[in-house]
Motif scaffolding. Structure first.
Motif, mmCIF file in Angstrom:
data_model
loop_
_atom_site.group_PDB
_atom_site.id
_atom_site.type_symbol
_atom_site.label_atom_id
_atom_site.label_comp_id
_atom_site.label_asym_id
_atom_site.label_seq_id
_atom_site.Cartn_x
_atom_site.Cartn_y
_atom_site.Cartn_z
ATOM 1 N N HIS A 199 -6.171 -10.985 11.295
ATOM 2 C CA HIS A 199 -5.781 -10.378 12.570
ATOM 3 C C HIS A 199 -5.299 -11.455 13.539
ATOM 4 O O HIS A 199 -4.282 -11.300 14.223
ATOM 5 C CB HIS A 199 -6.958 -9.610 13.160
ATOM 6 N N HIS A 204 -8.984 -1.762 1.601
ATOM 7 C CA HIS A 204 -10.163 -1.152 2.224
ATOM 8 C C HIS A 204 -11.414 -1.982 1.954
ATOM 9 O O HIS A 204 -12.225 -2.213 2.864
ATOM 10 C CB HIS A 204 -10.349 0.268 1.693
ATOM 11 N N LYS A 241 -15.610 -8.922 7.021
ATOM 12 C CA LYS A 241 -15.303 -8.861 8.455
ATOM 13 C C LYS A 241 -14.646 -10.153 8.941
ATOM 14 O O LYS A 241 -13.673 -10.135 9.701
ATOM 15 C CB LYS A 241 -16.583 -8.606 9.248
ATOM 16 N N LEU A 282 -11.333 -5.186 4.115
ATOM 17 C CA LEU A 282 -11.586 -4.955 5.530
ATOM 18 C C LEU A 282 -13.037 -4.534 5.792
ATOM 19 O O LEU A 282 -13.638 -4.927 6.803
ATOM 20 C CB LEU A 282 -10.633 -3.887 6.070
ATOM 21 N N LYS A 283 -13.590 -3.725 4.894
ATOM 22 C CA LYS A 283 -14.948 -3.219 5.099
ATOM 23 C C LYS A 283 -16.004 -4.283 4.840
ATOM 24 O O LYS A 283 -16.964 -4.405 5.615
ATOM 25 C CB LYS A 283 -15.184 -2.016 4.181
ATOM 26 N N SER A 290 -10.999 -10.332 7.591
ATOM 27 C CA SER A 290 -10.072 -9.470 8.329
ATOM 28 C C SER A 290 -9.780 -10.036 9.715
ATOM 29 O O SER A 290 -8.657 -9.907 10.224
ATOM 30 C CB SER A 290 -10.653 -8.059 8.442
#
Length: 269
Positions: free
Chosen positions: A82, A68, A75, A71-72, A78
Protein backbone atom coordinates in the motif's frame (compact mmCIF):
# COMPACT_ATOMS: atom_id res chain seq x y z
CA UNK A 1 19.10 -8.20 -4.62
CA UNK A 2 17.87 -11.29 -2.72
CA UNK A 3 18.53 -9.53 0.58
CA UNK A 4 16.23 -6.66 -0.42
CA UNK A 5 13.30 -8.98 -1.15
CA UNK A 6 13.97 -11.44 1.67
CA UNK A 7 11.46 -9.86 4.14
CA UNK A 8 8.77 -9.86 1.43
CA UNK A 9 9.45 -13.48 0.50
CA UNK A 10 9.33 -14.59 4.15
CA UNK A 11 6.11 -12.65 4.84
CA UNK A 12 4.48 -14.09 1.71
CA UNK A 13 5.54 -17.62 2.70
CA UNK A 14 3.84 -17.22 6.09
CA UNK A 15 0.65 -15.66 4.69
CA UNK A 16 -0.09 -17.85 1.66
CA UNK A 17 -0.50 -21.55 0.99
CA UNK A 18 2.30 -21.74 -1.55
CA UNK A 19 1.58 -25.37 -2.44
CA UNK A 20 -1.89 -24.67 -3.82
CA UNK A 21 -0.68 -21.37 -5.28
CA UNK A 22 2.09 -23.05 -7.26
CA UNK A 23 -0.34 -25.76 -8.39
CA UNK A 24 -2.76 -23.09 -9.67
CA UNK A 25 0.11 -21.34 -11.44
CA UNK A 26 1.13 -24.60 -13.10
CA UNK A 27 -2.43 -25.19 -14.32
CA UNK A 28 -2.52 -21.68 -15.77
CA UNK A 29 0.84 -22.08 -17.54
CA UNK A 30 -0.23 -25.46 -18.94
CA UNK A 31 -3.35 -23.90 -20.45
CA UNK A 32 -1.37 -20.90 -21.71
CA UNK A 33 1.18 -23.11 -23.46
CA UNK A 34 -1.56 -25.29 -24.92
CA UNK A 35 -3.34 -22.22 -26.30
CA UNK A 36 -0.14 -20.71 -27.74
CA UNK A 37 1.20 -23.84 -29.42
CA UNK A 38 0.64 -24.07 -33.18
CA UNK A 39 0.10 -27.48 -34.75
CA UNK A 40 2.74 -27.81 -37.49
CA UNK A 41 1.02 -30.79 -39.07
CA UNK A 42 -1.81 -28.67 -40.42
CA UNK A 43 -2.73 -25.12 -41.23
CA UNK A 44 -3.39 -23.36 -37.96
CA UNK A 45 -5.17 -20.23 -36.83
CA UNK A 46 -3.43 -17.65 -34.67
CA UNK A 47 -4.98 -17.38 -31.16
CA UNK A 48 -7.11 -14.28 -30.82
CA UNK A 49 -7.36 -11.67 -28.08
CA UNK A 50 -10.61 -13.26 -26.99
CA UNK A 51 -8.93 -16.63 -26.55
CA UNK A 52 -6.52 -15.12 -24.01
CA UNK A 53 -9.33 -13.15 -22.32
CA UNK A 54 -11.23 -16.41 -21.80
CA UNK A 55 -8.08 -18.03 -20.44
CA UNK A 56 -7.70 -15.25 -17.86
CA UNK A 57 -11.37 -15.47 -16.93
CA UNK A 58 -10.98 -19.21 -16.36
CA UNK A 59 -8.10 -18.75 -13.89
CA UNK A 60 -8.93 -15.40 -12.27
CA UNK A 61 -10.48 -17.13 -9.22
CA UNK A 62 -7.08 -18.63 -8.37
CA UNK A 63 -5.56 -15.15 -8.46
CA UNK A 64 -8.30 -13.82 -6.17
CA UNK A 65 -7.70 -16.62 -3.66
CA UNK A 66 -3.95 -15.92 -3.61
CA UNK A 67 -4.41 -12.16 -3.14
CA UNK A 68 -7.08 -12.69 -0.46
CA UNK A 69 -4.75 -14.91 1.56
CA UNK A 70 -1.91 -12.39 1.28
CA UNK A 71 -4.10 -9.49 2.42
CA UNK A 72 -5.86 -11.38 5.22
CA UNK A 73 -2.85 -13.17 6.72
CA UNK A 74 -0.04 -10.77 5.84
CA UNK A 75 -1.05 -7.43 7.33
CA UNK A 76 2.52 -6.09 7.23
CA UNK A 77 2.98 -7.32 3.65
CA UNK A 78 -0.20 -5.58 2.47
CA UNK A 79 0.89 -2.39 4.25
CA UNK A 80 4.23 -2.44 2.44
CA UNK A 81 2.54 -2.66 -0.94
CA UNK A 82 0.00 0.00 0.00
CA UNK A 83 2.82 2.39 0.89
CA UNK A 84 4.69 1.48 -2.30
CA UNK A 85 1.64 2.07 -4.50
CA UNK A 86 0.88 5.39 -2.80
CA UNK A 87 4.47 6.54 -3.28
CA UNK A 88 4.44 5.50 -6.95
CA UNK A 89 1.18 7.33 -7.67
CA UNK A 90 2.48 10.42 -5.89
CA UNK A 91 5.23 10.75 -8.50
CA UNK A 92 2.61 11.38 -11.20
CA UNK A 93 0.60 13.91 -9.22
CA UNK A 94 -0.12 17.09 -11.14
CA UNK A 95 -0.59 20.56 -9.76
CA UNK A 96 -3.49 22.88 -10.52
CA UNK A 97 -1.28 24.60 -13.09
CA UNK A 98 -0.72 21.30 -14.87
CA UNK A 99 -4.47 20.75 -15.19
CA UNK A 100 -4.85 24.22 -16.69
CA UNK A 101 -2.15 23.45 -19.24
CA UNK A 102 -3.87 20.26 -20.34
CA UNK A 103 -3.96 16.51 -19.88
CA UNK A 104 -0.55 16.03 -21.47
CA UNK A 105 1.31 18.05 -18.83
CA UNK A 106 4.56 16.48 -17.62
CA UNK A 107 4.01 16.97 -13.91
CA UNK A 108 7.00 18.47 -12.11
CA UNK A 109 8.98 18.46 -15.38
CA UNK A 110 6.51 20.74 -17.16
CA UNK A 111 8.31 23.93 -16.14
CA UNK A 112 11.66 22.43 -17.09
CA UNK A 113 10.48 21.45 -20.57
CA UNK A 114 8.85 24.82 -21.15
CA UNK A 115 12.09 26.54 -20.17
CA UNK A 116 14.09 24.40 -22.60
CA UNK A 117 11.74 25.25 -25.47
CA UNK A 118 11.80 28.97 -24.60
CA UNK A 119 15.59 29.01 -25.06
CA UNK A 120 15.29 27.89 -28.70
CA UNK A 121 15.22 30.31 -31.61
CA UNK A 122 11.83 31.31 -32.97
CA UNK A 123 12.28 29.06 -36.03
CA UNK A 124 13.27 26.10 -33.87
CA UNK A 125 10.33 26.71 -31.53
CA UNK A 126 7.94 26.70 -34.46
CA UNK A 127 9.40 23.47 -35.90
CA UNK A 128 9.50 21.75 -32.50
CA UNK A 129 5.92 22.71 -31.62
CA UNK A 130 4.71 21.58 -35.04
CA UNK A 131 6.34 18.15 -34.68
CA UNK A 132 5.12 17.77 -31.08
CA UNK A 133 1.55 18.62 -32.14
CA UNK A 134 1.69 16.00 -34.88
CA UNK A 135 3.11 13.37 -32.55
CA UNK A 136 0.55 14.18 -29.84
CA UNK A 137 -2.26 13.78 -32.38
CA UNK A 138 -0.74 10.46 -33.47
CA UNK A 139 -0.60 9.18 -29.87
CA UNK A 140 -4.16 10.38 -29.20
CA UNK A 141 -5.31 8.42 -32.25
CA UNK A 142 -3.54 5.29 -31.05
CA UNK A 143 -5.03 5.69 -27.58
CA UNK A 144 -8.55 6.06 -28.97
CA UNK A 145 -8.11 3.03 -31.21
CA UNK A 146 -6.72 0.96 -28.34
CA UNK A 147 -9.58 2.01 -26.05
CA UNK A 148 -12.15 1.10 -28.70
CA UNK A 149 -10.58 -2.32 -29.08
CA UNK A 150 -10.43 -2.84 -25.32
CA UNK A 151 -14.10 -1.84 -25.01
CA UNK A 152 -14.94 -4.33 -27.75
CA UNK A 153 -12.94 -7.05 -26.02
CA UNK A 154 -14.76 -6.44 -22.72
CA UNK A 155 -18.17 -6.39 -24.40
CA UNK A 156 -17.42 -9.61 -26.24
CA UNK A 157 -16.21 -11.30 -23.05
CA UNK A 158 -19.48 -10.37 -21.31
CA UNK A 159 -21.65 -11.51 -24.21
CA UNK A 160 -23.50 -14.78 -23.93
CA UNK A 161 -22.19 -15.89 -27.30
CA UNK A 162 -18.53 -16.90 -26.87
CA UNK A 163 -18.20 -18.06 -30.44
CA UNK A 164 -15.34 -17.11 -32.74
CA UNK A 165 -17.57 -14.58 -34.50
CA UNK A 166 -17.39 -12.37 -31.41
CA UNK A 167 -13.61 -11.96 -31.65
CA UNK A 168 -12.45 -8.36 -31.70
CA UNK A 169 -10.53 -7.01 -34.67
CA UNK A 170 -6.97 -6.25 -33.63
CA UNK A 171 -5.34 -6.15 -30.23
CA UNK A 172 -5.65 -3.37 -27.66
CA UNK A 173 -2.45 -1.66 -26.62
CA UNK A 174 -1.00 1.46 -28.27
CA UNK A 175 2.54 0.46 -27.31
CA UNK A 176 2.41 -2.64 -29.55
CA UNK A 177 2.33 -0.44 -32.63
CA UNK A 178 5.21 1.67 -31.33
CA UNK A 179 7.24 -1.46 -30.61
CA UNK A 180 6.53 -2.79 -34.11
CA UNK A 181 7.79 0.48 -35.56
CA UNK A 182 11.06 0.14 -33.62
CA UNK A 183 11.50 -3.38 -35.01
CA UNK A 184 10.72 -2.29 -38.57
CA UNK A 185 13.23 0.56 -38.43
CA UNK A 186 16.10 -1.47 -36.93
CA UNK A 187 19.08 -1.57 -39.37
CA UNK A 188 20.13 -5.08 -40.42
CA UNK A 189 23.18 -6.29 -42.36
CA UNK A 190 23.02 -5.79 -46.16
CA UNK A 191 21.59 -8.56 -48.33
CA UNK A 192 23.94 -8.57 -51.35
CA UNK A 193 27.60 -7.57 -51.06
CA UNK A 194 28.02 -3.79 -51.04
CA UNK A 195 24.25 -3.44 -50.88
CA UNK A 196 22.32 -0.99 -48.67
CA UNK A 197 21.48 -2.04 -45.13
CA UNK A 198 18.18 -3.81 -44.71
CA UNK A 199 15.65 -3.07 -41.95
CA UNK A 200 13.47 -5.19 -39.75
CA UNK A 201 10.57 -4.93 -42.19
CA UNK A 202 12.59 -6.06 -45.24
CA UNK A 203 11.06 -9.17 -46.79
CA UNK A 204 14.26 -11.21 -46.56
CA UNK A 205 14.65 -10.32 -42.87
CA UNK A 206 11.03 -11.24 -42.10
CA UNK A 207 11.47 -14.59 -43.86
CA UNK A 208 14.72 -15.33 -42.01
CA UNK A 209 13.27 -14.53 -38.59
CA UNK A 210 10.24 -16.73 -39.29
CA UNK A 211 12.34 -19.87 -38.86
CA UNK A 212 11.40 -21.76 -35.70
CA UNK A 213 13.85 -22.87 -33.01
CA UNK A 214 14.07 -26.31 -34.62
CA UNK A 215 15.16 -24.78 -37.93
CA UNK A 216 11.82 -25.34 -39.65
CA UNK A 217 9.42 -22.83 -41.10
CA UNK A 218 6.22 -22.41 -39.08
CA UNK A 219 2.91 -23.40 -40.66
CA UNK A 220 0.74 -20.94 -42.54
CA UNK A 221 -1.24 -18.99 -39.99
CA UNK A 222 -4.70 -17.73 -40.84
CA UNK A 223 -5.84 -14.64 -39.04
CA UNK A 224 -9.47 -14.03 -38.29
CA UNK A 225 -9.47 -10.87 -40.39
CA UNK A 226 -7.44 -9.14 -43.06
CA UNK A 227 -8.39 -5.60 -42.09
CA UNK A 228 -5.55 -3.17 -41.60
CA UNK A 229 -5.14 -0.80 -38.72
CA UNK A 230 -7.01 2.46 -39.11
CA UNK A 231 -3.98 4.28 -37.74
CA UNK A 232 -0.72 4.23 -39.67
CA UNK A 233 2.19 2.36 -38.12
CA UNK A 234 4.45 5.19 -39.21
CA UNK A 235 4.60 7.91 -36.54
CA UNK A 236 5.34 11.49 -37.66
CA UNK A 237 8.91 12.72 -37.91
CA UNK A 238 10.26 14.15 -34.63
CA UNK A 239 13.93 14.32 -35.59
CA UNK A 240 14.16 18.06 -34.93
CA UNK A 241 12.79 17.60 -31.40
CA UNK A 242 15.32 14.86 -30.71
CA UNK A 243 18.21 16.85 -32.14
CA UNK A 244 17.63 20.18 -30.36
CA UNK A 245 15.98 19.13 -27.09
CA UNK A 246 17.21 15.67 -26.06
CA UNK A 247 20.83 16.72 -25.27
CA UNK A 248 19.62 19.66 -23.18
CA UNK A 249 16.97 17.52 -21.49
CA UNK A 250 19.61 14.95 -20.48
CA UNK A 251 21.70 17.73 -18.96
CA UNK A 252 18.67 18.95 -17.01
CA UNK A 253 17.94 15.44 -15.72
CA UNK A 254 21.55 15.08 -14.58
CA UNK A 255 21.25 18.39 -12.74
CA UNK A 256 18.02 17.31 -11.03
CA UNK A 257 19.48 13.96 -9.99
CA UNK A 258 22.63 15.59 -8.64
CA UNK A 259 20.55 18.12 -6.71
CA UNK A 260 18.41 15.41 -5.06
CA UNK A 261 21.47 13.35 -4.21
CA UNK A 262 22.99 16.32 -2.46
CA UNK A 263 19.82 16.63 -0.42
CA UNK A 264 20.10 13.00 0.58
CA UNK A 265 17.03 11.88 -1.34
CA UNK A 266 16.99 8.49 -3.02
CA UNK A 267 16.70 8.69 -6.77
CA UNK A 268 15.97 5.68 -8.93
CA UNK A 269 17.77 5.39 -12.23
Amino acid sequence: MVTVYDPIIRALHKAVDLGSGVADLQNFLDDLISLSLIDKSKQSKLPTVQDFVRLLEKHQKSSHVFIHQALKNGKELSQWYHEYASHAVEQYKQTQTDHLIGGTAAGDLTACLNALVSKLSSDQQREVCNQLDQHAAFLDGLAQQSKARMDGTIRASLAADKSESSDVEGSPGMFLLKWQHFIDQTPITPGPNNGPPRTGKSESVVDATAVDVDGEKPPVIYRTSTKTDAISLEPPDVSIVVRVLVPRFKEELQRIVASKERKGQSVSS
